[in-house]
Design an enzyme around this catalytic site. Structure first.
Site, short mmCIF file in Angstrom:
data_model
loop_
_atom_site.label_atom_id
_atom_site.label_comp_id
_atom_site.label_asym_id
_atom_site.label_seq_id
_atom_site.Cartn_x
_atom_site.Cartn_y
_atom_site.Cartn_z
N ARG A 85 0.85 -1.19 0.00
CA ARG A 85 0.00 0.00 0.00
C ARG A 85 0.88 1.25 0.00
O ARG A 85 1.88 1.28 0.74
CB ARG A 85 -0.91 0.01 1.24
CG ARG A 85 -2.04 -1.01 1.22
CD ARG A 85 -2.61 -1.17 2.62
NE ARG A 85 -3.80 -2.01 2.67
CZ ARG A 85 -3.79 -3.33 2.70
NH1 ARG A 85 -2.65 -4.00 2.65
NH2 ARG A 85 -4.92 -4.01 2.77
N HIS B 36 -0.12 3.24 4.74
CA HIS B 36 -0.71 2.17 5.57
C HIS B 36 -0.22 0.78 5.16
O HIS B 36 -0.96 -0.20 5.25
CB HIS B 36 -2.24 2.20 5.53
CG HIS B 36 -2.84 3.46 6.09
ND1 HIS B 36 -3.25 3.59 7.39
CD2 HIS B 36 -3.10 4.65 5.51
CE1 HIS B 36 -3.75 4.81 7.58
NE2 HIS B 36 -3.65 5.47 6.46
N ASN C 228 -8.95 6.52 11.28
CA ASN C 228 -7.65 6.59 11.95
C ASN C 228 -7.85 6.67 13.45
O ASN C 228 -8.98 6.85 13.92
CB ASN C 228 -6.89 7.84 11.50
CG ASN C 228 -6.19 7.66 10.16
OD1 ASN C 228 -6.00 6.54 9.69
ND2 ASN C 228 -5.81 8.77 9.55
N PHE D 288 -3.10 15.44 -0.96
CA PHE D 288 -2.66 14.18 -0.33
C PHE D 288 -1.33 13.67 -0.89
O PHE D 288 -0.43 13.32 -0.12
CB PHE D 288 -3.76 13.12 -0.47
CG PHE D 288 -3.51 11.88 0.35
CD1 PHE D 288 -3.57 11.92 1.74
CD2 PHE D 288 -3.23 10.67 -0.25
CE1 PHE D 288 -3.34 10.77 2.50
CE2 PHE D 288 -2.99 9.52 0.50
CZ PHE D 288 -3.05 9.58 1.87
N HIS E 75 -12.53 0.88 1.26
CA HIS E 75 -12.90 2.05 0.45
C HIS E 75 -13.99 2.84 1.19
O HIS E 75 -15.06 2.29 1.46
CB HIS E 75 -13.44 1.57 -0.90
CG HIS E 75 -13.60 2.67 -1.90
ND1 HIS E 75 -13.99 3.94 -1.57
CD2 HIS E 75 -13.43 2.67 -3.23
CE1 HIS E 75 -14.04 4.68 -2.66
NE2 HIS E 75 -13.71 3.94 -3.68
N ARG F 259 -11.11 11.13 -1.56
CA ARG F 259 -10.86 9.74 -1.16
C ARG F 259 -11.74 8.79 -1.97
O ARG F 259 -11.35 7.67 -2.25
CB ARG F 259 -11.14 9.55 0.33
CG ARG F 259 -10.12 10.19 1.25
CD ARG F 259 -10.48 9.92 2.72
NE ARG F 259 -10.10 8.58 3.15
CZ ARG F 259 -10.50 8.03 4.29
NH1 ARG F 259 -11.30 8.69 5.11
NH2 ARG F 259 -10.11 6.83 4.63
FE1 HDD Z 1 -6.42 6.87 3.19
C1 HDD Z 1 -5.34 3.69 2.83
C2 HDD Z 1 -7.43 6.17 6.41
C3 HDD Z 1 -7.15 10.19 3.72
C4 HDD Z 1 -5.78 7.50 -0.03
N1 HDD Z 1 -6.38 5.25 4.39
C5 HDD Z 1 -5.90 4.02 4.05
C6 HDD Z 1 -6.05 3.12 5.15
C7 HDD Z 1 -6.63 3.83 6.16
C8 HDD Z 1 -6.85 5.17 5.67
C9 HDD Z 1 -6.99 3.30 7.53
C10 HDD Z 1 -5.60 1.67 5.17
C11 HDD Z 1 -6.75 0.75 4.86
C12 HDD Z 1 -6.28 -0.68 4.97
O1 HDD Z 1 -6.03 -1.13 6.10
O2 HDD Z 1 -6.16 -1.33 3.93
N2 HDD Z 1 -7.09 7.98 4.76
C13 HDD Z 1 -7.53 7.49 5.97
C14 HDD Z 1 -8.13 8.55 6.72
C15 HDD Z 1 -8.04 9.69 5.97
C16 HDD Z 1 -7.40 9.32 4.73
C17 HDD Z 1 -8.75 8.39 8.09
C18 HDD Z 1 -8.52 11.06 6.27
C19 HDD Z 1 -9.62 11.32 6.87
N3 HDD Z 1 -6.42 8.54 2.07
C20 HDD Z 1 -6.80 9.82 2.45
C21 HDD Z 1 -6.78 10.69 1.31
C22 HDD Z 1 -6.41 9.92 0.22
C23 HDD Z 1 -6.18 8.59 0.73
C24 HDD Z 1 -7.14 12.16 1.32
C25 HDD Z 1 -6.26 10.30 -1.21
C26 HDD Z 1 -7.00 11.18 -1.81
N4 HDD Z 1 -5.62 5.80 1.68
C27 HDD Z 1 -5.50 6.25 0.41
C28 HDD Z 1 -5.02 5.18 -0.55
C29 HDD Z 1 -4.88 3.95 0.38
C30 HDD Z 1 -5.27 4.50 1.73
C31 HDD Z 1 -3.86 5.56 -1.39
C32 HDD Z 1 -3.55 3.21 0.36
C33 HDD Z 1 -3.88 1.76 0.33
C34 HDD Z 1 -5.31 1.70 0.11
O3 HDD Z 1 -5.81 2.95 0.03
O4 HDD Z 1 -5.96 0.70 0.00
O5 HDD Z 1 -5.98 4.98 -1.54
#
Ligand code: HDD
Length: 682
Positions: A73, A76, A149, A162, A340, A359
């Site tokens: 990832r 995370h 989170n 981001f 998601h 997101r």
């Molecule tokens: Fe995110 C993963 C939580 C903002 C893009 N995010 C990811 C995971 C968590 C969060 C817990 C891990 C999920 C897992 O265990 O597979 N993210 C948050 C929280 C945010 C947040 C609480 C703000 C409120 N995230 C955020 C933004 C973006 C992303 C603004 C992009 C626009 N997040 C991602 C991602 C990930 C991710 C790149 C990386 C791996 C995945 O999604 O599956 O899409």
């Protein structure tokens, strides 16, 4: 299948059972099902000859191995997960029509993955960082993902930033350092130049960013979501997870040492507590604001850098998540799970929070590269427990065999099926929010106050928590190479609190600012970990014993501690069995070198009649480390002399008692307090 799994059988577990395969006790075959007579030697032309291309077994085995890894990832990457269930205490039909939030008779299977954000998949777990807390609810109406989170606010207000945030946080590109740490120039340069981050930085520098255990962290949905009831009425909502054991942390020196002693500290804790039947539990709380009250707050309720103080908008506890089963296979489940925030069910909807909106794009997009195509929803861990039908077809790794001629809508050949369901039939209908405006790239002025809640957080901390914040800022800024960035950060946080920046500036050799500060005097007691739940349950007590110990008097104490919910582990100079003065035997769990005081919650020295010099030296080390980390210390029998030798007898949180029953009672109190901040440790 083990008995435990039989007991916990749920719809998701039954589904997964279909895919489980036990290889042991079977003949070895190729992936084509051909039994193989040999798996140690490749096929060669002569004993010393070259390997032959014809060796299909070698080729298949090696090719599969060469392709075992998938991209981690992008954030995370380091995570650990478990299965469980969610039960609802009371129906939320007033707010939502979601089936799993209205029917109290149902237990919804869940899968929860905890993670650090910055580090790579092999990084240490006790780093200073936010923790992910993502839960997939396998509801009968489809999967609902709450991807949160352990910090209730975020660094940025708009998702377009981001990639910048993450680039700044990750190891610097020219030397790939530091791993899993924010203590470097690019991160703080980003912070100083993107001041909406102030509030979350306060959380990230606080004890929240070094949790004691995944079992002792709060979780937050962060965004304001929308609940919609059967009448179509909408309320704004924030989701909370409240750990039943309370919210507890490590201390920074301890966290750094644990990184070396046990990089798997958090997953080990979660795994073993589930194996031991100490199931982690979190209550679900909601804060609700009627849509029409949106403008009644001094902050914008859609701003993800703001929390809703619990004293102003109370958290209503509505249900409980229990994690009760470890995964069978980390790759198949934990690594392949795809969360998601856009996986919703009828009755849960989005708001215009610009971070949330972005997101909604990013998560599917990232799964496409990570899981190699559009069919990741077919992976066992991602499948809903309800059936799913549509006209999507093909793609890499497709497993479903869609029969029939028709794969389009609208059609007559299949009587226009699969057909959309009306809302009354459970069809998802987006909330009819009225939206109008000009296309602009801008941010609402209501999102412009970046410091008030950062000050609210500071004001709400106890004295030890404030001190930890000053130390954390001093550590992080002290690691920076750029003087200019340091000064910019000090200047930025002088908007939050003069006490804070003066404390930090002094430590890092910068002239403390004299002007600044904030006129926010409000505090929110719910933000301080001093006001959380304190229990002795599952705290790990290192019990230091030598040969010729006080026999059953000591084993009675150990039983007493276990009865109070603690987990005693016996430590000595060697493994095997120790003999008590009355012949009682005690099995040693650890030597002084296989465990370390940083891996324990408390230390109890029972001593023994036969103490070597090495034993006494080790006891001193254990006692002094435990003391420095504010941990409870106890002693009975010969242990009391050892406390005296180390000048600890009169210190807070130190219990010395000849009488075992008295000792158990007083020591339990000391352990339930977790840390004794009233010590002078320097
Ligand atoms: Fe995110 C993963 C939580 C903002 C893009 N995010 C990811 C995971 C968590 C969060 C817990 C891990 C999920 C897992 O265990 O597979 N993210 C948050 C929280 C945010 C947040 C609480 C703000 C409120 N995230 C955020 C933004 C973006 C992303 C603004 C992009 C626009 N997040 C991602 C991602 C990930 C991710 C790149 C990386 C791996 C995945 O999604 O599956 O899409």
């Amino acid at each position: 299948m083990s008995d435990k799994k039989k007991v916990d059988k749920q719809s998701k577990d039954e589904q997964l059972e279909h895919y489980r395969r036990e290889d042991s006790g079977k003949h070895l075959t190729t992936n084509q099902g051909l039994k193989m007579s040999e798996d140690e030697f490749s096929l060669k032309a002569g004993e010393r000859g070259p390997t032959l291309m014809e060796d299909f077994h070698f080729r298949e085995k090696m090719t599969h191995f060469d392709h075992e890894r998938i991209p981690e990832r992008v954030v995370h990457a380091r995570g650990f997960a478990a299965h469980g269930e969610f039960e609802l205490y009371k129906s939320l039909e007033k707010y939502t029509k979601a089936d799993f939030l209205t029917d109290t008779s149902k237990k919804t299977p869940v899968f929860t993955r905890f993670s650090t954000v910055a580090g790579n998949r092999g990084s240490s777990e006790t780093v200073r960082d936010a923790r992910g807390f993502a839960t997939k609810f396998y509801t009968e109406e489809g999967n609902y993902d709450l991807v949160g989170n352990n910090i209730p606010v975020f660094f940025i207000q708009d998702a377009i930033k981001f990639p910048d945030l993450v680039h700044a946080l990750k190891p610097e590109p020219h030397n790939e350092m530091p791993q899993a740490a924010s203590a470097h120039d690019t991160f703080w340069d980003f912070i100083a130049n993107n001041q909406e981050s102030a509030h979350m930085v306060m959380w990230a520098m606080s004890d929240r960013a070094i949790p004691r255990s995944f079992r002792m962290m709060e979780g937050f949905g962060v965004h304001t979501f929308r609940l919609v009831n059967a009448e179509g009425k909408s309320h704004f909502v924030k989701f909370h997870w409240k750990p039943v054991l309370g919210t507890h942390s490590l201390v920074w020196d301890e966290a750094q040492k644990i990184s070396g002693k046990d990089a798997d500290f958090h997953r080990g804790d979660l795994y073993s507590s589930i194996e031991n039947g100490d199931y982690p539990e979190y209550e679900l709380g909601i804060q609700v604001i009627p849509e029409e009250d949106e403008d009644k707050f001094e902050f914008d309720v859609l701003d993800p850098t703001k929390l809703w103080p619990e004293e102003d908008v109370p958290v209503e506890i509505v249900g409980k998540l229990t994690l009760n089963r470890n995964v069978d296979n980390v790759f198949a489940e934990t690594e392949q799970v795809a969360f998601h925030p856009g996986h919703v069910v009828p009755g849960i909807d989005f708001t215009n929070d610009p971070l949330l909106q972005g997101r909604l794009f990013s998560y599917t997009d990232t799964q496409l590269i990570r899981l190699g195509g559009p069919n990741f929803h077919e992976l066992p861990i991602n499948r809903p427990v309800c059936p799913f039908f549509n006209n999507q077809r093909d793609g890499y790794g497709r497993q479903t065999i869609n029969t029939g001629q028709v794969s389009y809508h609208k059609n007559s050949l299949a009587q226009n099926t699969p057909e959309p369901a009306a809302p009354e039939e459970g069809g998802y209908e987006h909330y009819h929010e009225k939206v109008e405006g000009r296309k602009i790239r801008a941010r609402s002025v209501s999102f412009k106050d970046h410091f008030s809640q950062a000050t609210l957080f500071w004001n709400s901390m106890s004295e030890p928590e404030k001190d930890h914040l000053i130390q954390a800022f001093s550590f992080e800024l002290g690691k920076l190479e750029s003087d200019s960035v340091r000064k910019q950060v000090i200047e930025m946080f002088s908007n939050v609190s003069l006490d804070l920046v003066q404390g930090v500036a002094k430590n890092i050799g910068i002239t403390p600012p004299e002007h600044g500060g904030s006129d926010v005097t409000k505090s929110s007691p719910a933000l301080s970990q001093q006001n959380t739940v304190f229990k002795p349950d599952t705290r790990v007590v290192g019990v230091i014993v030598a040969d010729n110990f006080a026999g059953s008097e000591v084993t009675n104490v150990l039983e007493g501690l276990a009865d109070k919910g603690m987990s005693p582990v016996v430590i000595s100079t060697r493994q095997g069995t120790l003999k008590g003065a009355d012949g009682t035997e005690l099995t040693v769990d650890h030597t002084f070198t296989t465990v370390d005081p940083v891996l324990l919650d408390a230390v109890y020295v029972a001593g023994g009649g036969e103490q070597s010099k090495a034993f006494r030296k080790k006891v001193s080390y254990y006692l002094n480390e435990a003391f420095t980390h504010f941990k409870p210390i106890g002693a009975t029998h010969e242990g009391i002399q050892l406390l005296q030798d180390n000048e600890l007898l009169e210190e807070p949180g130190v219990v010395a008692e000849e009488n075992g029953v008295e000792f158990v009672s007083k020591f339990t109190e000391a352990v339930a307090a977790h840390r004794h901040w009233d010590r002078q440790v320097i």
